[in-house]
Scaffold this motif. Structure first.
Motif, PDB file in Angstrom:
ATOM      1  N   GLU A  23       7.023 -44.082 -13.965  1.00  0.00           N
ATOM      2  CA  GLU A  23       6.573 -43.404 -12.743  1.00  0.00           C
ATOM      3  C   GLU A  23       7.526 -43.670 -11.589  1.00  0.00           C
ATOM      4  N   MET A  24       8.008 -44.900 -11.496  1.00  0.00           N
ATOM      5  CA  MET A  24       8.940 -45.253 -10.433  1.00  0.00           C
ATOM      6  C   MET A  24      10.241 -44.451 -10.575  1.00  0.00           C
ATOM      7  N   PHE A  25      10.788 -44.354 -11.794  1.00  0.00           N
ATOM      8  CA  PHE A  25      12.017 -43.597 -12.013  1.00  0.00           C
ATOM      9  C   PHE A  25      11.811 -42.103 -11.744  1.00  0.00           C
ATOM     10  N   GLN A  26      10.647 -41.577 -12.113  1.00  0.00           N
ATOM     11  CA  GLN A  26      10.348 -40.173 -11.824  1.00  0.00           C
ATOM     12  C   GLN A  26      10.311 -39.943 -10.322  1.00  0.00           C
ATOM     13  N   TYR A  28      11.795 -41.763  -7.903  1.00  0.00           N
ATOM     14  CA  TYR A  28      13.153 -41.873  -7.357  1.00  0.00           C
ATOM     15  C   TYR A  28      13.996 -40.668  -7.746  1.00  0.00           C
ATOM     16  N   GLY A  29      13.854 -40.233  -8.966  1.00  0.00           N
ATOM     17  CA  GLY A  29      14.594 -39.056  -9.413  1.00  0.00           C
ATOM     18  C   GLY A  29      14.201 -37.813  -8.636  1.00  0.00           C
ATOM     19  N   HIS A  30      12.926 -37.676  -8.361  1.00  0.00           N
ATOM     20  CA  HIS A  30      12.439 -36.537  -7.584  1.00  0.00           C
ATOM     21  C   HIS A  30      13.016 -36.573  -6.172  1.00  0.00           C
ATOM     22  N   GLU A  31      12.988 -37.734  -5.545  1.00  0.00           N
ATOM     23  CA  GLU A  31      13.541 -37.866  -4.194  1.00  0.00           C
ATOM     24  C   GLU A  31      15.040 -37.558  -4.179  1.00  0.00           C
ATOM     25  N   ASP A  32      15.762 -38.095  -5.161  1.00  0.00           N
ATOM     26  CA  ASP A  32      17.203 -37.826  -5.246  1.00  0.00           C
ATOM     27  C   ASP A  32      17.470 -36.345  -5.483  1.00  0.00           C
ATOM     28  N   GLY A  33      16.670 -35.717  -6.330  1.00  0.00           N
ATOM     29  CA  GLY A  33      16.837 -34.292  -6.612  1.00  0.00           C
ATOM     30  C   GLY A  33      16.586 -33.432  -5.385  1.00  0.00           C
ATOM     31  N   LEU A  34      15.553 -33.775  -4.619  1.00  0.00           N
ATOM     32  CA  LEU A  34      15.278 -33.018  -3.395  1.00  0.00           C
ATOM     33  C   LEU A  34      16.429 -33.144  -2.408  1.00  0.00           C
TER      34      LEU A  34
END
Length: 143
Positions: A23-26, A28-34
């Protein structure tokens, strides 16, 4: 002595840690993708807009070149060009002159282009010539 009861709570803790990590990686990945999407999306949008506006400009320029050429031929050979053709040429020139030169969200640039294309078909039919815009030939100017 049995080790099964002792390992069961540890497996549960390891599984919860893995779920939390996922969940944490998802997140962070979502924030980086945005963040990256906003940066690259704006640039890609500008590039796409420039390409499309260039294509529209080339096509409208083609129509204007046709109008200018046919008007000059009509002046030189007035007996071969009817007043009906001249009126359609004036109409197409007016459409070209009124074509927006700036991006305006309330203007349908493609609709205006389609009207010019239809007017060109009428004119070519009346003149008995085959003239059509073809973007397949690469433009001489590269943007």
């Amino acid at each position: 002595m049995s080790t099964v009861p002792h390992s069961e709570p540890q497996m549960k803790a390891d599984l919860e840690s893995l779920v939390y990590l996922e969940e944490m990686f998802q997140h962070y990945g979502h924030e980086d993708g945005l963040r990256d999407g906003k940066e690259s999306g704006e640039l890609e949008g500008r590039i796409f807009g420039c390409e499309k506006s260039f294509e529209l400009g080339v096509e409208v320029g083609f129509y204007e070149g046709c109008v200018q050429t046919w008007r000059e031929l009509a002046e030189a050979h007035g007996d071969k060009v009817s007043s009906k053709v001249s009126k359609h040429l004036q109409s197409l020139q007016k459409m070209i002159d009124e074509f927006p030169r700036e991006n305006c969200p309330n203007t349908d640039m493609y609709g205006a282009r389609d009207k010019m294309k239809a007017k060109l078909k009428v004119i070519t039919s009346l003149l008995g010539v085959r003239q059509k815009f073809n973007m397949e030939d690469p433009p001489k100017m590269i943007y």
